[in-house]
Scaffold this active site. Structure first.
Site, PDB file in Angstrom:
ATOM      1  N   THR A   1       3.110  -1.115   9.135  1.00 29.79           N
ATOM      2  CA  THR A   1       3.213  -2.319   9.698  1.00 29.79           C
ATOM      3  C   THR A   1       4.180  -3.611   9.180  1.00 29.79           C
ATOM      4  O   THR A   1       4.632  -4.547  10.032  1.00 29.79           O
ATOM      5  CB  THR A   1       2.854  -2.296  10.605  1.00 29.79           C
ATOM      6  OG1 THR A   1       1.289  -2.356  10.458  1.00 29.79           O
ATOM      7  CG2 THR A   1       2.499  -1.191  11.031  1.00 29.79           C
TER       8      THR A   1
ATOM      9  N   CYS B   1       3.272  -3.106   3.713  1.00 26.21           N
ATOM     10  CA  CYS B   1       2.661  -2.177   4.067  1.00 26.21           C
ATOM     11  C   CYS B   1       3.627  -1.264   5.731  1.00 26.21           C
ATOM     12  O   CYS B   1       4.694  -1.280   5.720  1.00 26.21           O
ATOM     13  CB  CYS B   1       1.356  -2.499   4.497  1.00 26.21           C
ATOM     14  SG  CYS B   1       1.045  -3.219   6.183  1.00 26.21           S
TER      15      CYS B   1
ATOM     16  N   HIS C   1       7.371 -30.582  10.638  1.00 25.42           N
ATOM     17  CA  HIS C   1       6.730 -29.806  10.188  1.00 25.42           C
ATOM     18  C   HIS C   1       5.443 -29.570   9.338  1.00 25.42           C
ATOM     19  O   HIS C   1       4.528 -28.813   9.152  1.00 25.42           O
ATOM     20  CB  HIS C   1       8.002 -28.062   9.999  1.00 25.42           C
ATOM     21  CG  HIS C   1       8.682 -28.246  10.730  1.00 25.42           C
ATOM     22  ND1 HIS C   1       8.870 -27.242  11.815  1.00 25.42           N
ATOM     23  CD2 HIS C   1       9.724 -28.044  10.944  1.00 25.42           C
ATOM     24  CE1 HIS C   1       9.418 -27.201  12.745  1.00 25.42           C
ATOM     25  NE2 HIS C   1      10.796 -27.833  12.008  1.00 25.42           N
TER      26      HIS C   1
ATOM     27  N   ASP D   1       0.557  -1.411   0.170  1.00 27.51           N
ATOM     28  CA  ASP D   1       0.160  -0.096   0.416  1.00 27.51           C
ATOM     29  C   ASP D   1       0.924   1.366   0.240  1.00 27.51           C
ATOM     30  O   ASP D   1       1.616   1.021  -0.128  1.00 27.51           O
ATOM     31  CB  ASP D   1      -0.832   0.108   1.135  1.00 27.51           C
ATOM     32  CG  ASP D   1       0.046   0.074   2.326  1.00 27.51           C
ATOM     33  OD1 ASP D   1       1.036   0.153   2.278  1.00 27.51           O
ATOM     34  OD2 ASP D   1      -0.760   0.170   3.324  1.00 27.51           O
TER      35      ASP D   1
ATOM     36  N   HIS E   1      10.519 -23.580   9.011  1.00 31.28           N
ATOM     37  CA  HIS E   1       9.240 -24.542  10.252  1.00 31.28           C
ATOM     38  C   HIS E   1       7.454 -24.117   9.385  1.00 31.28           C
ATOM     39  O   HIS E   1       6.849 -25.069   9.570  1.00 31.28           O
ATOM     40  CB  HIS E   1       9.378 -24.199  11.485  1.00 31.28           C
ATOM     41  CG  HIS E   1      10.610 -23.988  11.974  1.00 31.28           C
ATOM     42  ND1 HIS E   1      10.453 -24.157  14.017  1.00 31.28           N
ATOM     43  CD2 HIS E   1      11.870 -24.400  11.919  1.00 31.28           C
ATOM     44  CE1 HIS E   1      11.948 -24.491  13.889  1.00 31.28           C
ATOM     45  NE2 HIS E   1      12.768 -24.559  13.044  1.00 31.28           N
TER      46      HIS E   1
HETATM   47  C1  RB5 Z   1      -1.698   2.673   6.433  1.00 31.57           C
HETATM   48  O1  RB5 Z   1      -1.562   4.224   7.467  1.00 31.57           O
HETATM   49  C2  RB5 Z   1      -1.329   1.650   7.595  1.00 31.57           C
HETATM   50  O2  RB5 Z   1      -2.576   1.599   8.738  1.00 31.57           O
HETATM   51  C3  RB5 Z   1      -1.193   0.480   6.536  1.00 31.57           C
HETATM   52  O3  RB5 Z   1      -0.219   0.523   6.056  1.00 31.57           O
HETATM   53  C4  RB5 Z   1      -0.449  -0.880   7.358  1.00 31.57           C
HETATM   54  O4  RB5 Z   1       0.340   0.017   8.419  1.00 31.57           O
HETATM   55  C5  RB5 Z   1      -1.746  -1.465   8.186  1.00 31.57           C
HETATM   56  O5  RB5 Z   1      -1.769  -2.334   9.024  1.00 31.57           O
END
Ligand code: RB5
Length: 149
Positions: free
Chosen positions: A67, A65, A133, A8, A98
């Site tokens: 996170t 993304c 596994h 994203d 694993h």
């Molecule tokens: C976008 O702002 C953010 O929410 C997305 O990239 C991600 O971190 C969501 O899990």
């Protein structure tokens, strides 16, 4: 080896770095977007990469993304996908050995570029160990079947 990659807006910059890195190593990579830094929804890219991997058109997927969490949760809704969020090389190695993870997820707001590229190299070079596994992965598939996903 063929890699499907997507992100994203929160992972857009790192996605570009990873693509460049893979190309320099001679690895084929297809970018499923997003193609701009405009705000977008990670599930739209997670599903494209997940379907490309689960249909065996690509060997592995990489999803990024902010996170790594939202995009991995979305990808893991596709039966047969085992997407693992990694922020260290130990986990990247272990999840291939694993869990036979078929998608690596990372967070651009979590890892720096240098570490992210090491994580990518580690993930792509580690191999599934099989044995006990496989039994465990089969039980994950059983859960998917139970809920008819
Ligand atoms: C976008 O702002 C953010 O929410 C997305 O990239 C991600 O971190 C969501 O899990």
């Amino acid at each position: 080896m063929k890699i499907a990659i997507g992100s994203d807006h929160g992972g857009f910059r790192l996605k570009g770095e990873v693509i460049e890195h893979l190309k320099l190593k001679g690895i084929e990579v297809k970018d499923f977007g997003t193609l701009t830094e405009s705000s977008c929804d990670y599930a739209d890219y997670a599903i494209q990469v997940a379907e490309a991997v689960v249909t065996k058109q690509f060997d592995f997927g990489i999803l990024i993304c902010g996170t790594g969490i939202g995009i991995s949760i979305a990808a893991n809704k596709v039966p047969g996908i085992r997407a693992a969020v990694c922020a260290d090389t130990f986990s990247a190695h272990a999840t291939r050995q694993h869990n036979d993870a078929n998608i690596l997820a990372m967070g651009e707001r979590v890892v720096g570029t240098g570490l992210a590229l090491d994580i990518v190299d580690t993930f792509l070079s580690a191999e599934f160990e099989g044995g006990r596994h496989t039994t465990r992965i089969d039980k994950i598939a059983d859960i998917e079947k139970k809920y008819n996903r």
